[in-house]
Design a protein around this motif. Structure first.
Motif, mmCIF file in Angstrom:
data_model
loop_
_atom_site.group_PDB
_atom_site.id
_atom_site.type_symbol
_atom_site.label_atom_id
_atom_site.label_comp_id
_atom_site.label_asym_id
_atom_site.label_seq_id
_atom_site.Cartn_x
_atom_site.Cartn_y
_atom_site.Cartn_z
ATOM 1 N N PRO A 117 32.714 28.122 13.326
ATOM 2 C CA PRO A 117 32.946 27.029 12.384
ATOM 3 C C PRO A 117 34.238 27.245 11.596
ATOM 4 O O PRO A 117 34.693 28.374 11.422
ATOM 5 C CB PRO A 117 31.725 27.096 11.459
ATOM 6 C CG PRO A 117 31.300 28.530 11.514
ATOM 7 C CD PRO A 117 31.624 28.996 12.915
ATOM 8 N N ALA A 118 34.792 26.161 11.128
ATOM 9 C CA ALA A 118 35.966 26.243 10.261
ATOM 10 C C ALA A 118 35.545 26.775 8.901
ATOM 11 O O ALA A 118 34.425 26.514 8.449
ATOM 12 C CB ALA A 118 36.595 24.859 10.114
ATOM 13 N N PRO A 119 36.412 27.525 8.246
ATOM 14 C CA PRO A 119 36.078 28.034 6.908
ATOM 15 C C PRO A 119 35.861 26.892 5.913
ATOM 16 O O PRO A 119 36.468 25.830 6.039
ATOM 17 C CB PRO A 119 37.307 28.862 6.522
ATOM 18 C CG PRO A 119 38.038 29.122 7.791
ATOM 19 C CD PRO A 119 37.709 27.987 8.703
ATOM 20 N N THR A 120 35.039 27.152 4.935
ATOM 21 C CA THR A 120 34.829 26.171 3.869
ATOM 22 C C THR A 120 36.044 26.161 2.943
ATOM 23 O O THR A 120 36.875 27.077 2.974
ATOM 24 C CB THR A 120 33.582 26.520 3.037
ATOM 25 O OG1 THR A 120 33.837 27.769 2.376
ATOM 26 C CG2 THR A 120 32.339 26.618 3.909
ATOM 27 N N THR A 121 36.137 25.149 2.096
ATOM 28 C CA THR A 121 37.237 25.080 1.135
ATOM 29 C C THR A 121 37.229 26.293 0.222
ATOM 30 O O THR A 121 38.283 26.876 -0.058
ATOM 31 C CB THR A 121 37.133 23.781 0.313
ATOM 32 O OG1 THR A 121 37.157 22.673 1.215
ATOM 33 C CG2 THR A 121 38.265 23.664 -0.684
ATOM 34 N N GLY A 122 36.062 26.702 -0.232
ATOM 35 C CA GLY A 122 35.960 27.879 -1.093
ATOM 36 C C GLY A 122 36.423 29.150 -0.390
ATOM 37 O O GLY A 122 37.100 29.992 -0.978
ATOM 38 N N ALA A 123 36.066 29.282 0.885
ATOM 39 C CA ALA A 123 36.494 30.458 1.651
ATOM 40 C C ALA A 123 38.009 30.448 1.835
ATOM 41 O O ALA A 123 38.663 31.495 1.751
ATOM 42 C CB ALA A 123 35.787 30.496 3.003
ATOM 43 N N PHE A 124 38.576 29.263 2.107
ATOM 44 C CA PHE A 124 40.033 29.152 2.213
ATOM 45 C C PHE A 124 40.696 29.592 0.916
ATOM 46 O O PHE A 124 41.646 30.371 0.912
ATOM 47 C CB PHE A 124 40.451 27.710 2.502
ATOM 48 C CG PHE A 124 40.708 27.413 3.946
ATOM 49 C CD1 PHE A 124 41.647 28.114 4.679
ATOM 50 C CD2 PHE A 124 40.007 26.392 4.567
ATOM 51 C CE1 PHE A 124 41.897 27.810 6.003
ATOM 52 C CE2 PHE A 124 40.245 26.087 5.899
ATOM 53 C CZ PHE A 124 41.189 26.793 6.621
ATOM 54 N N THR A 125 40.212 29.070 -0.196
ATOM 55 C CA THR A 125 40.817 29.375 -1.495
ATOM 56 C C THR A 125 40.793 30.869 -1.767
ATOM 57 O O THR A 125 41.808 31.467 -2.143
ATOM 58 C CB THR A 125 40.090 28.607 -2.610
ATOM 59 O OG1 THR A 125 40.172 27.209 -2.328
ATOM 60 C CG2 THR A 125 40.696 28.893 -3.966
ATOM 61 N N ALA A 126 39.645 31.494 -1.575
ATOM 62 C CA ALA A 126 39.527 32.935 -1.823
ATOM 63 C C ALA A 126 40.431 33.733 -0.886
ATOM 64 O O ALA A 126 41.107 34.682 -1.310
ATOM 65 C CB ALA A 126 38.073 33.376 -1.670
ATOM 66 N N ALA A 127 40.466 33.351 0.376
ATOM 67 C CA ALA A 127 41.295 34.075 1.343
ATOM 68 C C ALA A 127 42.780 33.875 1.049
ATOM 69 O O ALA A 127 43.563 34.824 1.156
ATOM 70 C CB ALA A 127 40.953 33.628 2.760
#
Length: 148
Positions: A117-127
């Motif tokens: 799955p594609a990362p969530t918005t929160g996961a993108f932000t943290a990464a």
């Protein structure tokens, strides 16, 4: 890649009539005119080659060149069509920012393709925050020119 991006934008803005003839009119069947437009795509492809060879960009070279050309052409076309937009005074910096945005986006997208799955918005932000922190700190083992 960034120097090529700035040169592309500069040419389009300094030679708007030629740019429109080269890049903004429908195919007429004249082979010479299309070989010149195709040369622009090849030129962008040559600009991204070092990024591919270094592993910064991954993926199909033609597709990546088309993506970069689309970003650069979009900037030139908007400058020409909408000169009244609140453009910054420094066109070179704007061209550099668009080239970097497209390049970094392509670099990330190339690594995200595949199963799962594609990362969530929160996961993108943290990464992204973690990556930006790491990139801002030079690697002491890499020596004084590491951030070049």
């Amino acid at each position: 890649m960034r120097r090529h991006g700035a040169a592309f934008v500069r040419f389009g803005l300094e030679h708007p009539v030629q740019y429109r003839l080269l890049m903004m009119r429908p195919r007429s069947g004249e082979e010479a005119e299309w070989s010149a437009a195709d040369a622009c795509l090849d030129w962008v492809g040559e600009a991204i080659r070092p990024c591919l060879e270094a592993g910064v960009l991954v993926g199909d070279p033609t597709r990546l060149a088309l993506q970069m050309l689309a970003a650069l052409h979009g900037l030139v076309a908007l400058y020409l069509a909408r000169p009244d937009y609140p453009w910054p005074d420094d066109v070179e910096t704007m061209a550099d920012e668009v080239t970097r945005m497209a390049g970094l986006g392509s670099a990330l997208a190339g690594r995200l393709r595949g199963p799962g799955p594609a990362p969530t918005t929160g996961a993108f932000t943290a990464a992204f925050d973690a990556l930006a922190d790491r990139l801002r700190r030079p690697d002491p083992a890499a020596g004084p020119d590491a951030r070049g």
